[in-house]
Design a protein around this motif. Structure first.
Motif, short mmCIF file in Angstrom:
data_model
loop_
_atom_site.label_atom_id
_atom_site.label_comp_id
_atom_site.label_asym_id
_atom_site.label_seq_id
_atom_site.Cartn_x
_atom_site.Cartn_y
_atom_site.Cartn_z
N GLY A 125 -7.06 -6.03 -2.38
CA GLY A 125 -6.06 -6.16 -3.44
C GLY A 125 -5.36 -7.50 -3.50
O GLY A 125 -4.38 -7.64 -4.24
N GLY A 126 -5.86 -8.48 -2.77
CA GLY A 126 -5.23 -9.79 -2.79
C GLY A 126 -5.93 -10.75 -3.74
O GLY A 126 -7.12 -10.61 -4.02
N THR A 127 -5.18 -11.72 -4.24
CA THR A 127 -5.71 -12.73 -5.15
C THR A 127 -5.37 -14.12 -4.62
O THR A 127 -4.25 -14.35 -4.16
CB THR A 127 -5.08 -12.58 -6.55
OG1 THR A 127 -5.38 -11.28 -7.05
CG2 THR A 127 -5.62 -13.63 -7.51
N VAL A 128 -6.33 -15.02 -4.68
CA VAL A 128 -6.12 -16.41 -4.27
C VAL A 128 -6.13 -17.30 -5.50
O VAL A 128 -7.10 -17.28 -6.28
CB VAL A 128 -7.20 -16.88 -3.26
CG1 VAL A 128 -7.05 -18.36 -2.96
CG2 VAL A 128 -7.10 -16.06 -1.98
N ILE A 129 -5.06 -18.06 -5.68
CA ILE A 129 -4.94 -18.99 -6.81
C ILE A 129 -5.02 -20.41 -6.26
O ILE A 129 -4.21 -20.79 -5.40
CB ILE A 129 -3.60 -18.81 -7.55
CG1 ILE A 129 -3.45 -17.36 -8.03
CG2 ILE A 129 -3.47 -19.80 -8.71
CD1 ILE A 129 -2.46 -16.56 -7.25
N GLU A 130 -5.99 -21.19 -6.70
CA GLU A 130 -6.17 -22.55 -6.19
C GLU A 130 -5.38 -23.56 -7.00
O GLU A 130 -5.41 -23.54 -8.23
CB GLU A 130 -7.65 -22.93 -6.21
CG GLU A 130 -8.50 -22.14 -5.22
CD GLU A 130 -9.91 -22.68 -5.12
OE1 GLU A 130 -10.06 -23.88 -4.79
OE2 GLU A 130 -10.86 -21.91 -5.37
N VAL A 131 -4.69 -24.46 -6.29
CA VAL A 131 -3.99 -25.59 -6.90
C VAL A 131 -4.66 -26.85 -6.37
O VAL A 131 -4.56 -27.16 -5.18
CB VAL A 131 -2.49 -25.58 -6.55
CG1 VAL A 131 -1.79 -26.77 -7.21
CG2 VAL A 131 -1.85 -24.26 -6.97
N ASP A 132 -5.35 -27.56 -7.23
CA ASP A 132 -6.11 -28.75 -6.84
C ASP A 132 -5.16 -29.92 -6.67
O ASP A 132 -4.55 -30.39 -7.64
CB ASP A 132 -7.15 -29.06 -7.92
CG ASP A 132 -8.11 -30.16 -7.50
OD1 ASP A 132 -7.80 -30.91 -6.56
OD2 ASP A 132 -9.19 -30.28 -8.14
N MET A 133 -5.03 -30.42 -5.44
CA MET A 133 -4.07 -31.48 -5.17
C MET A 133 -4.54 -32.84 -5.69
O MET A 133 -3.76 -33.79 -5.70
CB MET A 133 -3.77 -31.55 -3.67
CG MET A 133 -2.96 -30.37 -3.16
SD MET A 133 -1.47 -30.02 -4.15
CE MET A 133 -0.56 -31.56 -3.99
N ARG A 134 -5.77 -32.94 -6.14
CA ARG A 134 -6.20 -34.18 -6.79
C ARG A 134 -5.51 -34.35 -8.14
O ARG A 134 -5.40 -35.48 -8.65
CB ARG A 134 -7.72 -34.20 -6.98
CG ARG A 134 -8.51 -34.30 -5.70
CD ARG A 134 -9.99 -34.14 -5.97
NE ARG A 134 -10.30 -32.80 -6.50
CZ ARG A 134 -11.53 -32.36 -6.76
NH1 ARG A 134 -12.56 -33.15 -6.54
NH2 ARG A 134 -11.72 -31.14 -7.24
#
Length: 377
Positions: free
Chosen positions: A183-192
Motif C-alpha cells: 500500500g505504499g507509493t514512492v514519488i521521485e523528485v529529480d534533483m537535476r
C-alpha cells in the motif's frame, strides 16, 4: 592525501618480502565521503596493529598499503592494478558502492582476493566470482528493513529526492518494490531539475508524509533539510536518510537540531559483545570521537583477512578458496560467508541492521527505532 601509503611495521624489518601486504582502498579526499574513509581506515589500522602485536602472519608483520579512491571508479581500478603489481596478498575496504563495483570487477579479472568492507550494492559483480567477499549487508536487505520501518510508522506516500546514480536508482527500486504490495507509493523528485525550495513544493503537491534523501552530503542534503524544516507546510513530514549520512559527526555539527530525528541505517547490534566493546573504546581514542559502524567494518575486514592468511597462507588462490570456511568472531557477531541468490560474491548473511536517528532532546545520542527481523539473519 592522494596516493598516500600507510605502513604498520615491526622495527628493523625493511625488506618488503618480509611483510605480508594488504591493499586498502578508502575515500580520503573529495568528492569521496572523507569522514567515512577516515573511520574505515582507522578500523583497519587498529586491527593491523593488533595482528602485529600478536606476532603478525607466519611471523611476518602485516602491512597496509593505502590508496585513496576519492569516490572515483577509474582511479580505484588503476589502484587495483598498482597494488597487484606491488604483490599484495589481498584487497580490503571501500565505502562507495559504485567504486567497490569497479574494484571487484578488476580484482576478479586479475585473480586478486577482495574483501569489501562497506559497500552494499547487490550487484557488486556482473557474474558470480570466487575472488570477492563482502561484510556489509546487501542493499536490498537493509533498505527493505528501512521500508518496513516507514510502513510501521504509518507512512504510505513517500517522496525520494534523488540524484543520478546506480546506487540511488537501486535504492529507489528496492523501496518501490517492497512498498507497493503493502500500500505504499514512492514519488521521485529529480534533483537535476529541482532546488530545495521546489522539493518543498513537490512534497506539498504529492501529499507526501516522508522525504528520503538519496543525495550527496553535505550538499544538497544540508540545504534540503534546512528548507523542509523551515517550511510550515511540512511540519509533520519525516525526513529520512537510509544511506546513513546522519551517522557521522559532521552531520550534527553542520545541521545542529535540524539534523535530529532523521532515521538512517546503521549496521551494529543493539549491544556490543566484549570484543566489540573493547574495539569501540580503542576506536574512540584513535578517532577522538564516537566510532561509526564503518570503523567496525574496517576492523572486521582485517580480522577476517588475517585469520584467512594465517590458516591458509598468503597465496592468492588459497585465500579465495578459503571464503567458504571462514568463521571469525567479529566486533558485531560471528562472520561466515555463503552464497546468496542474486548476489555474485561471498556474502556475510547478515550483519546486524538497525534503523536509528539522533535524539531531538540530545542530538549527540542515537536512538534505535527498529532492528532487522532476526529470522532474516
Amino acid at each position: 592525501m592522494s596516493g598516500m601509503v600507510t605502513e604498520v611495521r615491526l622495527p628493523g624489518r625493511d625488506d618488503k618480502n618480509a611483510h605480508v601486504r594488504i591493499g586498502a582502498l578508502v575515500p580520503l579526499t573529495r568528492p569521496g565521503w572523507e569522514e567515512a574513509g577516515r573511520h574505515l581506515l582507522a578500523g583497519m589500522e587498529l586491527a593491523v596493529r593488533e595482528v602485529n602485536d600478536a606476532g603478525g602472519i607466519e611471523g611476518k608483520p602485516l602491512e597496509l598499503v593505502v590508496r585513496d579512491t576519492a569516490a572515483d571508479p577509474h582511479r580505484a581500478a588503476a589502484a587495483v592494478d598498482e597494488l597487484a603489481r606491488l604483490g599484495v596478498a589481498a584487497l580490503a575496504g571501500e565505502y562507495h558502492s559504485v567504486v567497490a563495483r569497479a574494484v571487484a570487477s578488476r580484482a576478479d579479472a586479475l585473480g586478486l582476493p577482495f574483501l569489501c568492507s562497506s559497500a552494499v550494492l547487490d550487484a557488486l559483480t556482473e557474474q558470480q566470482t570466487q575472488w570477492v567477499a563482502r561484510l556489509a549487508p546487501a542493499q536490498s536487505h537493509g533498505w527493505r528493513t528501512y521500508a518496513d520501518f516507514l510502513l510501521a510508522a504509518g507512512h504510505r506516500r513517500i517522496a525520494v529526492a534523488a540524484e543520478p546514480s546506480v546506487y540511488w536508482a537501486s535504492g529507489t527500486r528496492i523501496l518501490r518494490n517492497h512498498l507497493a504490495p503493502r500500500g505504499g507509493t514512492v514519488i521521485e523528485v529529480d534533483m537535476r531539475e529541482s532546488t530545495p525550495a521546489s522539493v518543498c513544493d513537490a512534497l506539498v503537491d504529492a501529499h507526501a508524509s516522508a522525504l528520503l534523501l538519496l543525495v550527496g552530503h553535505p550538499e544538497p542534503a544540508v540545504s534540503i533539510v534546512r528548507s523542509v524544516r523551515r517550511d510550515r507546510r511540512l511540519a509533520e513530514v519525516l525526513i529520512g536518510a537510509p544511506a546513513g549520512q546522519p551517522e557521522f559527526a559532521a552531520w550534527a555539527t553542520t545541521l545542529g537540531d535540524d539534523g535530529a530525528a532523521v532515521p538512517f541505517l546503521r549496521y551494529l547490534p543493539e549491544r556490543l559483545g566484549p570484543l566489540g566493546a573493547r574495539v569501540g573504546t580503542a576506536l574512540r581514542e584513535r578517532l577522538a570521537e564516537a566510532p561509526s559502524f564503518v570503523a567496525f567494518e574496517g576492523y572486521d575486514t582485517v580480522a577476517v583477512l588475517a585469520d584467512v592468511l594465517r590458516s591458509h597462507g598468503v597465496d592468492r588462490a588459497s585465500t579465495a578458496e578459503a571464503w567458504a570456511s571462514v568463521s571469525v568472531e567479529g566486533t558485531r557477531g560471528r562472520i561466515r560467508f555463503s552464497r546468496t541468490p542474486d548476489i555474485g560474491v561471498w556474502q556475510w548473511v547478515w550483519a546486524p541492521v538497525q534503523v536509528v536517528d539522533r535524539d531531538p532532546a540530545r542530538p549527540g545520542r542515537l536512538r534505535v527505532l527498529r532492528t532487522a527481523d532476526a529470522s532474516t539473519r
